[in-house]
Design an enzyme around this catalytic site. Structure first.
Site, PDB file in Angstrom:
ATOM      1  NE  ARG A  45      -2.607   0.504   3.428  1.00  0.00           N
ATOM      2  CZ  ARG A  45      -1.899   0.799   4.516  1.00  0.00           C
ATOM      3  NH1 ARG A  45      -1.243   1.845   4.736  1.00  0.00           N
ATOM      4  NH2 ARG A  45      -1.994  -0.162   5.681  1.00  0.00           N
ATOM      5  CE1 TYR A  97     -16.569  12.195 -15.187  1.00  0.00           C
ATOM      6  CE2 TYR A  97     -16.153  12.168 -12.840  1.00  0.00           C
ATOM      7  CZ  TYR A  97     -16.690  11.427 -13.882  1.00  0.00           C
ATOM      8  OH  TYR A  97     -16.794  10.249 -14.103  1.00  0.00           O
ATOM      9  CG  ASP A 169      -9.708  16.680 -14.038  1.00  0.00           C
ATOM     10  OD1 ASP A 169      -8.838  15.802 -14.934  1.00  0.00           O
ATOM     11  OD2 ASP A 169     -10.555  15.912 -13.474  1.00  0.00           O
ATOM     12  CE  LYS A 194     -12.874   8.596 -17.881  1.00  0.00           C
ATOM     13  NZ  LYS A 194     -13.486   9.973 -17.272  1.00  0.00           N
TER      14      LYS A 194
HETATM   15  C1  PLP Z   1     -13.821  10.337 -15.791  1.00  0.00           C
HETATM   16  C2  PLP Z   1     -13.346  11.597 -15.203  1.00  0.00           C
HETATM   17  C3  PLP Z   1     -12.963  11.692 -13.631  1.00  0.00           C
HETATM   18  C4  PLP Z   1     -13.327  10.773 -12.659  1.00  0.00           C
HETATM   19  O1  PLP Z   1     -12.166   9.539 -13.205  1.00  0.00           O
HETATM   20  P1  PLP Z   1     -12.719   7.918 -12.676  1.00  0.00           P
HETATM   21  O2  PLP Z   1     -11.421   7.288 -13.242  1.00  0.00           O
HETATM   22  O3  PLP Z   1     -13.886   7.696 -13.682  1.00  0.00           O
HETATM   23  O4  PLP Z   1     -12.637   7.930 -11.513  1.00  0.00           O
HETATM   24  C5  PLP Z   1     -12.681  12.932 -13.493  1.00  0.00           C
HETATM   25  N1  PLP Z   1     -12.236  13.870 -14.237  1.00  0.00           N
HETATM   26  C6  PLP Z   1     -12.784  13.680 -15.164  1.00  0.00           C
HETATM   27  C7  PLP Z   1     -12.450  15.173 -16.416  1.00  0.00           C
HETATM   28  C8  PLP Z   1     -12.952  12.638 -16.017  1.00  0.00           C
HETATM   29  O5  PLP Z   1     -13.379  12.595 -17.327  1.00  0.00           O
END
Ligand code: PLP
Length: 376
Positions: A45, A97, A169, A194
């Site tokens: 961890r 998001y 982000d 993504k």
């Molecule tokens: C999908 C997404 C998230 C969340 O990520 P997960 O891997 O689904 O937890 C956060 N920010 C953006 C811009 C996203 O597209």
């Protein structure tokens, strides 16, 4: 080192012990100590070699000091938000998001953390929303699904003036196109589910810091909270990242063609894509990023029309998520952004007829033909 080379040679590219050109998956949950307290790794961890290789790689790609891998993008965001405590106030992009919005409004609010959602594309609005108890600005650029562009450099100067952390982000642009830390951000976050993973087969999150002090705090939180990425998923993510450059180049090429096609189509009222010269944030985005990625949205006219188009398409899969090899289609208002109250969605322009495309790696002529027949 140029970006495409860094994607291949960055991090820990080889296994020192065997010469294996693919870094191994270390499944060990604990590690033998040479003597009490003398070790490289202690417990998985806290640190795992495969996860460490991934964390080194993302730190280099984002030009930060340290990288951290989590079990999802939301786990990364949640852990970063644990830097704050009761009484603190945060500012976030208004079309952030949906999951981040929900985390703030439904979860962190219970811990006494307050937040305002502002139009971060307007610097005056951001400045006006800063309070004595504000601790950080959290932004996305481009945003989801309207692809609005925020000036990272300008917001970072504002943040610095008020001693606020700037958290970006960077999921939509990826480190291949945009590096927020070099523009003044303190922490960059990715939903690696993504583009970084890129093959719709891993859920993961990453964070990178711009200072050893922040890195120490985040390492403490990562280990304390424990929402870490497993070794197998860390390996999958490294494997995905190695081809990020060529994927992003190809995806962007096709997306530009599709954006142009949609702009010219008589039944499409509006196209949102920062790569279009007509896009409000086109120039600004160009000043802070090297490419426009593969997400675009368009206004189809109505919810019924949007569903009609979706059901006629062959190559676009109706699904949440984005950034993978296969093209995806969604109606943000009914899917990814459904957790945002209807009133608020309307305010910011996420209509029922708004369709979002995530362009994949299929042949562009097949995708264009498919859209043509579905729109007609
Ligand atoms: C999908 C997404 C998230 C969340 O990520 P997960 O891997 O689904 O937890 C956060 N920010 C953006 C811009 C996203 O597209």
């Amino acid at each position: 080192m140029k970006k495409k080379t860094k994607l291949i040679h960055g991090g820990i590219p080889q296994d020192k012990q065997t010469g294996g050109v693919s870094f191994p998956i270390h499944l060990s949950s604990t590690f033998k100590q040479r003597s009490v307290g003398k070790f490289e790794y202690e417990y998985a961890r806290t640190g795992n070699p495969t996860r460490h290789a991934l964390e080194q790689l993302i730190a280099q790609l984002e030009e930060g000091t340290d990288g951290f891998a989590f079990s999802s993008g939301m786990a990364a965001i949640t852990t970063v938000f644990k830097l704050f405590s009761s009484g603190d106030h945060l500012l976030l992009s208004e079309d952030v998001y949906g999951g981040t919005y929900r985390l703030i409004v439904k979860v962190l609010s219970k811990e006494g953390i307050t937040a305002d959602f502002v139009d971060t594309t307007d610097l005056n609005k951001v400045a006006a929303a800063i309070r004595p108890e504000t601790k950080a600005i959290f932004l996305e650029t481009p945003t989801n699904p309207l692809l609005t562009i925020t000036d990272i450099r300008a917001v970072s100067r504002l943040a610095l003036d008020h001693s606020l952390l700037l958290i970006v982000d960077n999921t939509f642009s990826t480190p291949y196109w945009q590096n927020p830390l070099t523009l003044g951000a303190n922490i960059v976050i990715h939903s690696a589910t993504k583009y970084l993973g890129g093959h719709s087969d891993v859920v993961a999150g990453l964070a990178v810091t711009n200072s050893p002090e922040l890195a120490e705090q985040l390492a403490f939180l990562q280990n304390s909270i424990g929402a870490v990425l497993g070794a197998q998923d860390s390996w999958l993510l490294i494997r995905g990242i190695r081809t990020l450059g060529i994927r992003m180049e190809e995806i962007e090429k096709t997306t530009k063609e599709i954006a142009t096609f949609l702009v010219d189509h008589p039944s499409v009222a509006r196209v949102y894509y920062p790569g279009l010269v007509s896009h409000k944030g086109h120039k600004l985005h160009q000043s802070q990023a090297e490419g426009f990625s593969g997400i675009l949205s368009f206004e189809s006219g109505s919810g019924e029309r949007a569903e009609e188009i979706i059901s006629s398409l062959k190559y676009f899969t109706l699904a949440e998520s984005l950034g993978a090899i296969e093209s995806l289609i969604s109606i943000p208002g009914k899917m990814t952004h459904a957790s945002i109250p209807a009133e608020r969605r309307k305010e910011i322009g996420i209509t029922e007829g708004l369709v979002r495309l995530s362009i994949g790696l299929e042949d562009s002529s097949d995708l264009l033909d498919d859209l043509q027949q579905a729109l007609n």
